[in-house]
Scaffold this motif. Structure first.
Motif, mmCIF file in Angstrom:
data_model
loop_
_atom_site.group_PDB
_atom_site.id
_atom_site.type_symbol
_atom_site.label_atom_id
_atom_site.label_comp_id
_atom_site.label_asym_id
_atom_site.label_seq_id
_atom_site.Cartn_x
_atom_site.Cartn_y
_atom_site.Cartn_z
ATOM 1 N N ARG A 1 0.834 -1.206 0.000
ATOM 2 C CA ARG A 1 0.000 0.000 0.000
ATOM 3 C C ARG A 1 0.870 1.258 0.000
ATOM 4 N NH1 ARG A 1 -3.206 -3.140 3.691
ATOM 5 N NH2 ARG A 1 -2.263 -2.053 5.483
ATOM 6 N N ALA A 2 1.984 1.210 0.724
ATOM 7 C CA ALA A 2 2.897 2.361 0.738
ATOM 8 C C ALA A 2 3.486 2.592 -0.648
ATOM 9 C CB ALA A 2 4.008 2.117 1.760
ATOM 10 N N GLU A 3 3.821 1.513 -1.354
ATOM 11 C CA GLU A 3 4.351 1.642 -2.722
ATOM 12 C C GLU A 3 3.312 2.261 -3.642
ATOM 13 O OE1 GLU A 3 7.236 1.093 -4.077
ATOM 14 O OE2 GLU A 3 8.288 0.304 -2.321
ATOM 15 N N GLU A 4 2.066 1.847 -3.486
ATOM 16 C CA GLU A 4 0.991 2.381 -4.337
ATOM 17 C C GLU A 4 0.805 3.883 -4.105
ATOM 18 O OE1 GLU A 4 -2.412 0.064 -3.408
ATOM 19 O OE2 GLU A 4 -1.689 -1.751 -4.430
ATOM 20 N N ARG A 5 0.966 4.315 -2.856
ATOM 21 C CA ARG A 5 0.809 5.743 -2.545
ATOM 22 C C ARG A 5 2.060 6.547 -2.892
ATOM 23 N NH1 ARG A 5 -0.840 3.514 2.457
ATOM 24 N NH2 ARG A 5 1.119 4.253 3.359
ATOM 25 N N GLY A 6 3.152 5.847 -3.199
ATOM 26 C CA GLY A 6 4.415 6.535 -3.431
ATOM 27 C C GLY A 6 5.039 7.016 -2.140
ATOM 28 N N ASP A 7 4.707 6.351 -1.059
ATOM 29 C CA ASP A 7 5.184 6.748 0.267
ATOM 30 C C ASP A 7 6.490 6.012 0.575
ATOM 31 O OD1 ASP A 7 5.561 7.543 2.838
ATOM 32 O OD2 ASP A 7 3.668 6.734 3.624
#
Length: 252
Positions: A137-143
């Motif tokens: 999920r962090a990768e998807e948000r670019g976080d």
């Protein structure tokens, strides 16, 4: 006379059979017991020395040498025990600072000695499945601001300490290829706990660092993580095989 000798021999056999050989062999028992008595005297002498100078459970403590903290049920030294640093939160003064190239970092606010317990690594305890989902999920948000420590649980779905949203100063300790600290696992009661310990003396205002031993979860795509520690032996990247032991699964 012959009958008297036979009676004395029978008495010796009876005494030996009932463990009263000291009445038969005299000084031999004392000679055989001397090594045991020497060992007992050494233990007593160490206890007296400990009481005199106040070093109960110091570096010679067997629990301490095995990275196991003493607990009340197994250590009679009580308040004098020096091997309860996690339980007593005997951490060092730290400052969270902004660094030139490594984002947030941590400095020593006072001198730290080699071997000192600096801070415990704490966060949300989740299993690896949940950790993978959070990273995805962090990768998807670019976080890119996430930080997790893989625990050596010895199970099919090991535990992970997620310090991303809930943690302490350890969350901001940066990586170095030539660190002045290490992340170590200790056994405290029936739980494993992780702490940062000094590998050498650390001066006030000096950066506190340890080797992340970065390793990504398989199946999760991560961008490259260049290393800016500036050490002469810097390998240039955090994405490298772990040197062994627990690894930081993701870093901010």
């Amino acid at each position: 006379e012959l009958a008297d000798r036979r009676r004395r021999r029978r008495r010796q056999r009876v005494l030996l059979g009932h463990g009263r050989c000291d009445e038969v062999v005299g000084g031999l028992l004392q000679a055989l017991d001397e090594p045991r008595r020497d060992a007992e005297r050494a233990v007593v002498a160490r206890c007296e020395r400990d009481k005199a100078v106040g070093v109960e459970c110091d570096a010679d403590c067997l629990n301490r040498q095995m990275c196991v903290e003493c607990v009340a049920s197994s250590c009679a030294h009580g308040a004098r025990c020096q091997n309860r640093r996690f339980q007593r939160r005997e951490t060092k003064a730290l400052r969270i600072v902004r660094t030139a190239r490594c984002g947030w970092g941590v400095e020593a606010a006072a001198a730290i000695r080699k071997g000192d317990f600096i801070v415990e690594a704490i966060g949300e305890l989740v299993d690896e499945t949940e950790a993978r989902e959070r990273l995805a999920r962090a990768e998807e948000r670019g976080d890119a601001a996430f930080y997790m420590i893989g625990c050596d649980g010895g199970t099919q779905n090991p535990l992970v300490i997620d310090c991303t949203r809930k943690g302490n100063e350890s969350r901001f300790v940066n990586h170095s290829c030539e660190p002045n600290c290490e992340l170590a696992k200790w056994r405290v009661g029936d739980k494993d706990r992780y702490g940062i310990f000094a590998l050498r003396d650390i001066a006030p205002d000096e950066d506190v660092t340890y080797d992340y031993r970065y390793q990504a979860f398989s199946g999760v795509v991560h961008r490259g993580h260049p290393c800016y520690c500036g050490a002469p032996t810097c390998c240039g990247t955090l994405s490298r095989p772990p040197a062994g032991g627990d690894a930081v699964a993701a870093v901010s």
